[in-house]
Design a protein around this motif. Structure first.
Motif, PDB file in Angstrom:
ATOM      1  N   UNK A 197      39.986 -19.151   6.817  1.00 35.85           N
ATOM      2  CA  UNK A 197      40.554 -19.872   7.955  1.00 35.85           C
ATOM      3  C   UNK A 197      39.997 -21.285   8.121  1.00 35.85           C
ATOM      4  N   UNK A 198      38.771 -21.561   7.619  1.00 37.15           N
ATOM      5  CA  UNK A 198      38.171 -22.877   7.804  1.00 37.15           C
ATOM      6  C   UNK A 198      38.450 -23.816   6.624  1.00 37.15           C
ATOM      7  N   UNK A 199      39.000 -23.276   5.558  1.00 38.68           N
ATOM      8  CA  UNK A 199      39.157 -24.053   4.329  1.00 38.68           C
ATOM      9  C   UNK A 199      40.157 -25.193   4.502  1.00 38.68           C
ATOM     10  N   UNK A 200      39.714 -26.416   4.117  1.00 39.41           N
ATOM     11  CA  UNK A 200      40.560 -27.603   4.227  1.00 39.41           C
ATOM     12  C   UNK A 200      40.830 -28.233   2.864  1.00 39.41           C
ATOM     13  N   UNK A 201      39.914 -28.060   1.911  1.00 39.27           N
ATOM     14  CA  UNK A 201      40.051 -28.720   0.624  1.00 39.27           C
ATOM     15  C   UNK A 201      39.477 -27.841  -0.482  1.00 39.27           C
ATOM     16  N   UNK A 202      40.205 -27.791  -1.605  1.00 40.40           N
ATOM     17  CA  UNK A 202      39.742 -27.004  -2.744  1.00 40.40           C
ATOM     18  C   UNK A 202      40.120 -27.732  -4.033  1.00 40.40           C
ATOM     19  N   UNK A 203      39.230 -27.696  -5.015  1.00 39.23           N
ATOM     20  CA  UNK A 203      39.496 -28.287  -6.329  1.00 39.23           C
ATOM     21  C   UNK A 203      39.550 -27.176  -7.363  1.00 39.23           C
ATOM     22  N   UNK A 204      40.644 -27.130  -8.114  1.00 37.98           N
ATOM     23  CA  UNK A 204      40.856 -26.060  -9.087  1.00 37.98           C
ATOM     24  C   UNK A 204      41.131 -26.621 -10.484  1.00 37.98           C
ATOM     25  N   UNK A 205      40.753 -27.855 -10.726  1.00 36.18           N
ATOM     26  CA  UNK A 205      40.950 -28.453 -12.045  1.00 36.18           C
ATOM     27  C   UNK A 205      40.124 -27.698 -13.081  1.00 36.18           C
ATOM     28  N   UNK A 206      40.721 -27.428 -14.225  1.00 32.07           N
ATOM     29  CA  UNK A 206      39.983 -26.780 -15.297  1.00 32.07           C
ATOM     30  C   UNK A 206      39.763 -25.301 -15.108  1.00 32.07           C
ATOM     31  N   UNK A 207      40.501 -24.683 -14.178  1.00 31.41           N
ATOM     32  CA  UNK A 207      40.436 -23.227 -14.010  1.00 31.41           C
ATOM     33  C   UNK A 207      41.663 -22.606 -14.681  1.00 31.41           C
ATOM     34  N   UNK A 208      41.830 -21.303 -14.495  1.00 32.19           N
ATOM     35  CA  UNK A 208      42.970 -20.616 -15.097  1.00 32.19           C
ATOM     36  C   UNK A 208      44.261 -20.804 -14.307  1.00 32.19           C
ATOM     37  N   UNK A 209      44.186 -21.529 -13.200  1.00 34.01           N
ATOM     38  CA  UNK A 209      45.378 -21.756 -12.378  1.00 34.01           C
ATOM     39  C   UNK A 209      46.339 -22.706 -13.090  1.00 34.01           C
ATOM     40  N   UNK A 210      47.639 -22.445 -12.942  1.00 33.91           N
ATOM     41  CA  UNK A 210      48.671 -23.311 -13.513  1.00 33.91           C
ATOM     42  C   UNK A 210      49.316 -24.151 -12.403  1.00 33.91           C
ATOM     43  N   UNK A 211      50.133 -25.106 -12.788  1.00 33.01           N
ATOM     44  CA  UNK A 211      50.781 -25.963 -11.802  1.00 33.01           C
ATOM     45  C   UNK A 211      51.708 -25.170 -10.889  1.00 33.01           C
ATOM     46  N   UNK A 212      52.402 -24.204 -11.430  1.00 30.36           N
ATOM     47  CA  UNK A 212      53.302 -23.402 -10.595  1.00 30.36           C
ATOM     48  C   UNK A 212      52.524 -22.572  -9.587  1.00 30.36           C
ATOM     49  N   UNK A 213      51.359 -22.081  -9.975  1.00 29.32           N
ATOM     50  CA  UNK A 213      50.527 -21.317  -9.041  1.00 29.32           C
ATOM     51  C   UNK A 213      49.945 -22.221  -7.951  1.00 29.32           C
ATOM     52  N   UNK A 214      49.609 -23.456  -8.341  1.00 33.48           N
ATOM     53  CA  UNK A 214      49.148 -24.425  -7.355  1.00 33.48           C
ATOM     54  C   UNK A 214      50.257 -24.703  -6.337  1.00 33.48           C
ATOM     55  N   UNK A 215      51.475 -24.825  -6.821  1.00 28.54           N
ATOM     56  CA  UNK A 215      52.613 -25.060  -5.945  1.00 28.54           C
ATOM     57  C   UNK A 215      52.758 -23.917  -4.938  1.00 28.54           C
ATOM     58  N   UNK A 216      52.624 -22.675  -5.400  1.00 30.63           N
ATOM     59  CA  UNK A 216      52.725 -21.527  -4.506  1.00 30.63           C
ATOM     60  C   UNK A 216      51.615 -21.538  -3.460  1.00 30.63           C
ATOM     61  N   UNK A 217      50.418 -21.955  -3.885  1.00 35.19           N
ATOM     62  CA  UNK A 217      49.308 -22.040  -2.939  1.00 35.19           C
ATOM     63  C   UNK A 217      49.612 -23.063  -1.850  1.00 35.19           C
ATOM     64  N   UNK A 218      50.130 -24.210  -2.261  1.00 33.06           N
ATOM     65  CA  UNK A 218      50.477 -25.237  -1.283  1.00 33.06           C
ATOM     66  C   UNK A 218      51.578 -24.769  -0.338  1.00 33.06           C
ATOM     67  N   UNK A 219      52.464 -23.950  -0.818  1.00 34.76           N
ATOM     68  CA  UNK A 219      53.515 -23.408   0.036  1.00 34.76           C
ATOM     69  C   UNK A 219      52.940 -22.467   1.092  1.00 34.76           C
ATOM     70  N   UNK A 220      51.958 -21.664   0.692  1.00 35.49           N
ATOM     71  CA  UNK A 220      51.376 -20.701   1.634  1.00 35.49           C
ATOM     72  C   UNK A 220      50.365 -21.347   2.580  1.00 35.49           C
ATOM     73  N   UNK A 221      49.725 -22.451   2.125  1.00 30.86           N
ATOM     74  CA  UNK A 221      48.761 -23.169   2.970  1.00 30.86           C
ATOM     75  C   UNK A 221      49.110 -24.659   2.955  1.00 30.86           C
ATOM     76  N   UNK A 222      50.146 -25.083   3.697  1.00 31.36           N
ATOM     77  CA  UNK A 222      50.614 -26.474   3.618  1.00 31.36           C
ATOM     78  C   UNK A 222      49.584 -27.503   4.064  1.00 31.36           C
ATOM     79  N   UNK A 223      48.610 -27.116   4.897  1.00 31.91           N
ATOM     80  CA  UNK A 223      47.599 -28.063   5.369  1.00 31.91           C
ATOM     81  C   UNK A 223      46.425 -28.185   4.400  1.00 31.91           C
ATOM     82  N   UNK A 224      46.405 -27.350   3.380  1.00 39.74           N
ATOM     83  CA  UNK A 224      45.277 -27.340   2.450  1.00 39.74           C
ATOM     84  C   UNK A 224      45.409 -28.469   1.427  1.00 39.74           C
TER      85      UNK A 224
END
Length: 658
Positions: A616-643
């Motif tokens: 609930x307190x999370x405002x910023x996260x960096x996931x460069x160089x992890x197993x996350x893909x661009x499409x998964x990042x997009x889904x994350x932004x959809x679920x947490x638009x303020x992040x």
């Protein structure tokens, strides 16, 4: 200033404040000073609140109360301080949303409230604020337009308002200010990246008594806002406005004839014409900030000096075209000068800076980083002519020899010293710490000549709040004969990054001396073990920022330890660490994480999604160089638009697929 005996007694009382049950015999001025020192020493807790919160108290400044202050202490203040008119809270993370809301609902006497980085201050809390004359909600990402607008409506007689870095505030609030809060004199809207010209122009039209305006780093503002400003302004902050033009700046400054303080650091298109307009219309200037203006030359600064005899502060850092002519003009015409910033001004000679030191005897702050202005002669001139020097920053002072360190030790008022990349030795540190006992900030970054022995001398500085030893690669261990039993009760920040050979012994030695550390950086300290990192969590219960990038020992076990002991942790940097979803999930669930950097953590996978979504307190996260893909990042932004999500080593802004 308190004399030395009073200061000593004050410090002793503050350290052992928990032993006392009554301070009624203490004069009010000494009691106020004792509260400040108790907050500095981090000994202020719920149990000590009754010592300071009596029925006749009208003002409580609890900046720095920390984790020891919680709902219990706030309840006591609510019941006992029936005449309280002013309260200031900073990072009171253990005061719940409900308790804060009840407090402000009940305290009808309050007229001034300051809430800085209080993570539980939400819309529900803001809506309970009423009848205030001064309100500051600072560095808050929980409140939105709804809460702020109701607070503004409930406080029609506001004269001072600060919404500094409240990211969710938009033009809706600006319209309410323009309609309901027309008596505002001081207004801070810095770092509100969602407000536009339309909202601010409404404020400028409605608030006709405005004298102090801060709109620094409001990235959407343009010339339209500047063209709407009136000549009543006395303090104006335009820091880092990138969409304004030279014409608008010059036009604005030419009509502000009451201006005393102006901030133009990093602002686009600040030229000689802009500074000439400022100099020609503002004879009462006392502070001017012009950092990083690549097109500014002596033409503007000499005229400014000639027309501003009352100038006290000038910041010319990174104005690389400035030469001796500007410095000599300041020396000859600005005898009231107290603060001067000249970092990276490499066209200035040491002769000019010596002339400045020789004429401006009131100097208290001098910054000459990354220049060739630091010589034995300049340090001697400074010591002979500026006895009240409080802050001195002089990175890369290669020309200094041992006599200069002796001269520096003769500044009894010095509280901040920066000697980055100097050639100082352990003996020089010993000399320095014998004289500068009031130091609060010591920056020795990249001082290759010091070893672990210097730590025993640094531990003499009982008022130290921040210690920078990053890049001091010869501080590797502490020999038995150099161990000191002194403590640093006020130390809040330790930076030890960039030392491949830093041993567990050095870190443990410092941790034993400092129990109130809030920020720690250990980037690339590859020799540290899990055991040492465990002790950080156990000893630093008020830890808020920890940078362990590229530390191999930063494992899931360490993260679980942080989750257990460091509930106040808000920023965690783990770039290149061998952590997995399990450890990261633990800290996200148990700590108040606002920022977490996981770049190059190759074991981080999509399984972390649910933990991120629920933090609930999370405002910023960096996931460069992890197993996350661009499409998964997009889904994350959809679920947490303020992040705010950083991806591929840049801020990733997902585009909708075609």
């Amino acid at each position: 200033r308190m004399d030395s005996l009073e200061r000593l007694a004050n410090d002793v009382l503050a350290r052992h404040i928990g032993m006392y049950s009554d301070l009624r015999g203490l004069p009010s001025d000494l009691k106020k000073k004792l509260l400040e020192t108790t907050l500095e020493f981090k000994t202020f807790t719920d149990q000590t609140v009754p010592l300071f919160a009596d029925p006749y108290e009208t003002s409580l400044d609890l900046h720095g109360a920390g984790v020891g202050f919680s709902n219990l202490g706030l309840h006591y203040i609510m019941k006992q301080c029936t005449q309280l008119r002013e309260i200031a809270l900073l990072k009171c993370v253990n005061c719940s949303e409900d308790t804060l809301a009840n407090f402000f609902q009940s305290m009808d006497t309050l007229r001034s409230v300051s809430l800085t980085a209080c993570t539980n201050v939400s819309d529900e809390v803001a809506k309970k604020l009423k009848n205030l004359e001064k309100l500051a909600i600072v560095r808050n990402n929980m409140v939105t337009d709804d809460g702020v607008m109701e607070a503004l409506t409930n406080c029609p007689h506001l004269t001072s308002l600060s919404l500094f870095s409240c990211r969710n505030v938009t033009d809706k609030c600006m319209n309410v200010i323009a309609e309901r809060n027309t008596e505002i004199v001081t207004l801070c809207l810095a770092r509100l990246t969602k407000i536009t010209d339309r909202g601010l122009c409404a404020v400028l039209e409605g608030c006709t008594q405005l004298q102090d305006l801060n709109i620094g780093k409001c990235s959407l503002l343009t010339d339209r806002t500047l063209d709407s400003m009136t000549c009543t302004l006395q303090v104006l902050d335009l820091t880092s406005l990138k969409k304004v033009t030279e014409r608008a700046l010059a036009s604005l400054l030419s009509r502000l004839n009451r201006l005393r303080i102006v901030y133009l650091a990093y602002t686009s298109h600040v030229s000689n014409n802009v500074v000439l307009a400022l100099a020609g219309s503002s004879p009462h200037l006392t502070r001017v900030y012009l950092s990083r203006q690549d097109h500014l030359t002596d033409v503007g600064i000499v005229e400014l000096a000639l027309r501003s005899p009352n100038l006290e502060v000038i910041n010319l850092s990174r104005c690389r075209l400035i030469t001796d002519a500007s410095i000599l003009a300041l020396a000859q015409t600005c005898p009231m000068l107290q603060t001067v910033y000249l970092s990276e001004c490499n066209r200035i000679s040491s002769e000019a800076i010596i002339a400045l030191y020789g004429r401006c005897h009131l100097l208290t702050v001098v910054e000459v980083n990354w220049t060739h202005l630091v010589t034995d002669e300049s340090v001697m001139t400074l010591s002979l002519n500026c006895p009240h020097l409080d802050q001195l920053d002089m990175a890369m002072p290669y020309s200094m020899t041992s006599p200069s360190w002796i001269r520096l030790a003769m500044f009894p008022c010095l509280t901040q010293l920066g000697v980055v990349a100097s050639l100082m030795s352990d003996d020089d540190v010993m000399t320095l710490t014998r004289g500068c006992l009031r130091l609060q900030v010591l920056n020795m970054t990249s001082c290759q000549g010091v070893t672990g022995r210097c730590l025993s001398y640094i531990l003499r500085l009982s008022h130290l709040k921040a210690l920078f030893l990053a890049g001091c690669t010869n501080i590797t261990q502490v020999e038995e004969e150099h161990v000191s039993h002194h403590r640093l009760p006020k130390l809040e920040q330790i930076f030890l990054s960039g030392n491949d050979n830093l041993s567990d012994g050095v870190l443990i030695y410092l941790l034993q001396a400092c129990h109130h550390v809030q920020s720690m950086a250990l980037v690339a300290c590859r020799a540290l073990s899990e055991r040492a990192l465990f002790l950080i969590a156990e000893n630093c219960l008020q830890l808020q920022m920890l940078d362990m990038a590229d530390v191999p020992a930063a494992s899931d076990a360490v993260l679980h330890h942080l989750a257990k002991y460091s509930s106040s942790l808000s920023a965690l940097i783990l770039s290149g660490c061998p952590v997995t979803d399990d450890g990261v999930s633990a800290v996200l669930a148990s700590c108040r994480i606002e920022t977490i950097i996981l770049s190059r953590c190759t074991a981080i996978s999509l399984h972390l999604h649910d933990s991120i979504a629920g933090a609930m307190f999370l405002q910023s996260i960096a996931l460069s160089g992890t197993a996350w893909t661009q499409s998964q990042i997009f889904q994350l932004r959809q679920s947490r638009p303020q992040l705010e999500v950083q991806y591929s080593m840049r801020h990733y802004k997902p585009e909708r697929p075609e």
